[in-house]
Design an enzyme around this catalytic site. Structure first.
Site, PDB file in Angstrom:
ATOM      1  N   ASP A  63       0.819  -1.049  -0.103  1.00 54.42           N
ATOM      2  CA  ASP A  63       0.069  -0.047  -0.030  1.00 54.42           C
ATOM      3  C   ASP A  63       0.863   1.246  -0.037  1.00 54.42           C
ATOM      4  OD1 ASP A  63      -1.804   2.280   0.698  1.00 54.42           O
ATOM      5  OD2 ASP A  63      -2.665   1.182   2.418  1.00 54.42           O
ATOM      6  N   GLY A  92      18.767  -5.916  -0.811  1.00 55.07           N
ATOM      7  CA  GLY A  92      18.748  -7.149  -1.610  1.00 55.07           C
ATOM      8  C   GLY A  92      17.337  -7.983  -1.666  1.00 55.07           C
ATOM      9  N   ASN A  93      16.453  -7.604  -0.626  1.00 56.94           N
ATOM     10  CA  ASN A  93      15.389  -8.535  -0.284  1.00 56.94           C
ATOM     11  C   ASN A  93      14.276  -7.582   0.266  1.00 56.94           C
ATOM     12  OD1 ASN A  93      13.617 -10.530   0.939  1.00 56.94           O
ATOM     13  ND2 ASN A  93      15.329 -11.779   0.247  1.00 56.94           N
ATOM     14  N   TYR A 128       2.343   0.087  15.004  1.00 60.15           N
ATOM     15  CA  TYR A 128       1.293   0.037  13.786  1.00 60.15           C
ATOM     16  C   TYR A 128       1.427   0.985  12.616  1.00 60.15           C
ATOM     17  CZ  TYR A 128      -2.698  -0.862  10.866  1.00 60.15           C
ATOM     18  OH  TYR A 128      -3.470  -1.165   9.907  1.00 60.15           O
ATOM     19  N   LYS A 143      -2.422  -2.397   8.010  1.00 54.94           N
ATOM     20  CA  LYS A 143      -2.791  -3.755   8.117  1.00 54.94           C
ATOM     21  C   LYS A 143      -1.782  -4.582   7.303  1.00 54.94           C
ATOM     22  CE  LYS A 143      -5.510  -6.464  10.546  1.00 54.94           C
ATOM     23  NZ  LYS A 143      -4.807  -6.541  11.937  1.00 54.94           N
ATOM     24  N   GLN A 191      -5.423 -28.722 -10.007  1.00 56.26           N
ATOM     25  CA  GLN A 191      -5.701 -29.544 -11.056  1.00 56.26           C
ATOM     26  C   GLN A 191      -4.532 -30.528 -11.093  1.00 56.26           C
ATOM     27  OE1 GLN A 191      -9.496 -27.797 -12.312  1.00 56.26           O
ATOM     28  NE2 GLN A 191      -8.815 -29.858 -12.750  1.00 56.26           N
ATOM     29  N   SER A 192      -4.946 -31.816 -11.781  1.00 54.86           N
ATOM     30  CA  SER A 192      -3.952 -32.931 -12.152  1.00 54.86           C
ATOM     31  C   SER A 192      -3.023 -33.292 -10.783  1.00 54.86           C
ATOM     32  CB  SER A 192      -3.040 -32.347 -13.101  1.00 54.86           C
ATOM     33  OG  SER A 192      -3.593 -31.816 -14.317  1.00 54.86           O
ATOM     34  N   ARG A 239      -9.767   0.551  10.828  1.00 54.68           N
ATOM     35  CA  ARG A 239      -8.671   0.852  11.760  1.00 54.68           C
ATOM     36  C   ARG A 239      -7.979  -0.752  12.136  1.00 54.68           C
ATOM     37  NH1 ARG A 239      -8.904   6.176  13.439  1.00 54.68           N
ATOM     38  NH2 ARG A 239     -10.547   6.822  12.493  1.00 54.68           N
ATOM     39  N   ASP A 262     -14.743   1.135   5.929  1.00 52.12           N
ATOM     40  CA  ASP A 262     -13.649   0.775   5.407  1.00 52.12           C
ATOM     41  C   ASP A 262     -13.566  -0.883   4.786  1.00 52.12           C
ATOM     42  OD1 ASP A 262     -12.340   3.077   5.340  1.00 52.12           O
ATOM     43  OD2 ASP A 262     -10.884   2.823   6.683  1.00 52.12           O
TER      44      ASP A 262
HETATM   45  P1  13P Z   1      -5.969   9.317  10.288  1.00 46.63           P
HETATM   46  O1  13P Z   1      -5.824   9.559  11.731  1.00 46.63           O
HETATM   47  O2  13P Z   1      -5.112   9.949   9.551  1.00 46.63           O
HETATM   48  O3  13P Z   1      -7.593   9.517   9.852  1.00 46.63           O
HETATM   49  O4  13P Z   1      -5.970   7.800  10.067  1.00 46.63           O
HETATM   50  C1  13P Z   1      -6.605   6.659  10.508  1.00 46.63           C
HETATM   51  C2  13P Z   1      -7.092   5.908   9.601  1.00 46.63           C
HETATM   52  O5  13P Z   1      -6.810   5.878   8.554  1.00 46.63           O
HETATM   53  C3  13P Z   1      -7.821   4.601  10.200  1.00 46.63           C
HETATM   54  O6  13P Z   1      -8.350   3.713   8.939  1.00 46.63           O
HETATM   55  P1  13P Z   2      -5.104  -0.592   4.856  1.00 47.18           P
HETATM   56  O1  13P Z   2      -4.190  -1.525   5.863  1.00 47.18           O
HETATM   57  O2  13P Z   2      -5.916  -1.295   3.858  1.00 47.18           O
HETATM   58  O3  13P Z   2      -4.328   0.734   4.562  1.00 47.18           O
HETATM   59  O4  13P Z   2      -6.278  -0.164   5.837  1.00 47.18           O
HETATM   60  C1  13P Z   2      -5.716   0.461   7.189  1.00 47.18           C
HETATM   61  C2  13P Z   2      -7.164   0.940   7.991  1.00 47.18           C
HETATM   62  O5  13P Z   2      -6.864   1.256   8.851  1.00 47.18           O
HETATM   63  C3  13P Z   2      -8.564   0.949   7.232  1.00 47.18           C
HETATM   64  O6  13P Z   2      -9.373   1.441   8.130  1.00 47.18           O
HETATM   65 MG    MG Z   3      -4.174   2.160   3.294  1.00 49.61          MG
HETATM   66 MG    MG Z   4      -4.781  -2.158   2.252  1.00 50.47          MG
END
Ligand code: 13P
Ligand code: 13P
Ligand code: MG
Ligand code: MG
Length: 367
Positions: free
Chosen positions: A12, A101-102, A231, A234, A244-245, A268, A289
């Site tokens: 992301d 490298g990775n 954090y 995510k 298959q096979s 979140r 979300d």
């Molecule tokens: P913000 O505090 O920038 O809104 O980030 C929180 C968030 O994106 C949770 O999804």
């Molecule tokens: P992502 O990990 O997809 O950026 O989503 C973060 C999130 O907090 C959504 O609410």
């Molecule tokens: Mg995101």
């Molecule tokens: Mg994502």
């Protein structure tokens, strides 16, 4: 003929808008970068929600510096574009400034397998957004070990011996190999704890007609919050499954997704909710979300080449699953901040609870 490697590397690097999806211009940057590379046999750039996904075939094997640096540079360039466009969370998953490298441990998620191509080699890529690697435990277990899902385990002599599971303990950073069907109950004792034990790979048994050391499924298991020490997003997972096979049929590989099972992630990164199998066009996260999405792209690999992938959940056969998932999302949402919709305290990603507890500390009286 030399072996083929199929790699998915994803990150992301900015959402549009919020965490909903990837902006088309980021995919154009990636498309251009990969088209200029001479190490790839073929590639497909896409997105699931806000995750930019690079599907690539090549002859460089797993953990190749050439392939990983190509992916890293692509994500860097896409991040520059994301900053220019003011996208949300530009560079979110790129945790280190220096490539060494990775990309393992640097933020992007990786699912790679090197294998000897069979005469016909069906490969399915599963791309998830708003959930964690443990979200693959349920479907991968069902595909390779549950006879109620995979008829072939019972009626196809070449599947009858079962499969070997490589399971990671992501908290202790250890792994174990376990045999199905011999150790089914023990395997499930681990896999049910999906926040801790995750399937990394599946292998054929020694007596299979497929090479026992070549994986038939692989899941990305990078844990972002453990990598960064805090954090930062995510660790939305991806997986590759061969079919298959001597392996589960394509329809047996898709069958577990006919049930909108509960996964952790969503808003979140702190809520349980139903997974929703969607088409590429619906691979965007909206309500709260979410709900968490899974996209399934299938193709046939021949000499490392593959055609435009088929969008396998773009199918009325999955309409009722989506409807049920939407109903379950509504049911879960009604709980608001109450568990088990909200994750237990220790599993929450964004959390003010320690601060709340600190503030209230003095006001708690002994009973
Ligand atoms: P913000 O505090 O920038 O809104 O980030 C929180 C968030 O994106 C949770 O999804
Ligand atoms: P992502 O990990 O997809 O950026 O989503 C973060 C999130 O907090 C959504 O609410
Ligand atoms: Mg995101
Ligand atoms: Mg994502």
């Amino acid at each position: 003929m030399s072996k083929t490697t199929f790699s998915i590397i994803k990150a992301d690097v900015g959402g549009y808008p919020g965490h909903a999806r990837v902006h088309d211009e980021l995919m154009e940057v990636a498309e251009k970068k990969l088209s200029e590379s001479d190490v790839l046999i073929n590639y497909h750039v896409t997105h699931c929600g806000d995750d930019l996904e690079l599907l690539m075939t090549h002859r460089e094997g797993e953990d190749s510096e050439k392939i990983h640096s190509l992916a890293w540079d692509t994500f860097q360039e896409a991040t520059e574009k994301a900053k220019e466009l003011g996208l949300y969370g530009a560079g979110q998953d790129l945790l280190s400034d220096a490539f060494s490298g990775n990309v393992r441990g640097m933020g992007p998620g990786i699912a790679e397998m090197e294998f000897t191509e069979r005469k016909a080699e069906p490969v399915v890529a599963f791309l998830m957004d708003k959930t964690e690697p443990g979200a693959f435990n349920y479907p991968i277990f069902k595909i390779f070990a549950d006879p109620f899902n995979t008829a072939g385990l019972v009626i196809d002599p070449s599947l009858h011996p079962g499969f070997r599971f490589e399971i990671m303990d992501i908290k202790e950073n250890k792994k174990i190999m376990m045999n199905a069907p011999e150790e089914l109950y023990d395997i499930l004792a681990l896999l049910g704890a999906k926040g801790r034990f995750v399937i990394k790979r599946v292998y054929p048994k020694e007596n299979s007609k497929l090479p026992a050391d070549e994986p038939v499924a692989v899941v990305s298991t990078e844990k972002l919050y453990q990598v960064a020490g805090e954090y930062v997003g995510k660790d939305d997972p991806v997986a590759l499954v061969r079919a298959q096979s001597g392996l589960p049929a394509l329809g047996e590989v898709l069958e577990p997704f006919a049930h909108p099972y509960l996964v952790s992630g969503w808003m979140r990164g702190s809520h349980n909710g139903p997974i929703m199998p969607v088409s590429q066009g619906d691979a965007k996260c909206t309500r709260f979300d979410g709900p968490p999405r899974v996209l399934s792209l299938g193709t046939q690999v021949k000499n490392g080449e593959f055609d435009e992938p088929a969008d396998l959940f773009d199918d009325p056969a999955f309409d009722n699953v989506r409807e049920k998932s939407a109903d379950m999302a509504e049911y879960m949402r009604r709980h608001g901040p109450f568990e088990p919709h909200r994750l237990p305290m220790e599993e929450m990603e964004y959390t003010t609870l320690p601060e709340v507890m600190d503030e209230l500390e003095e006001r708690f009286e002994e009973l």
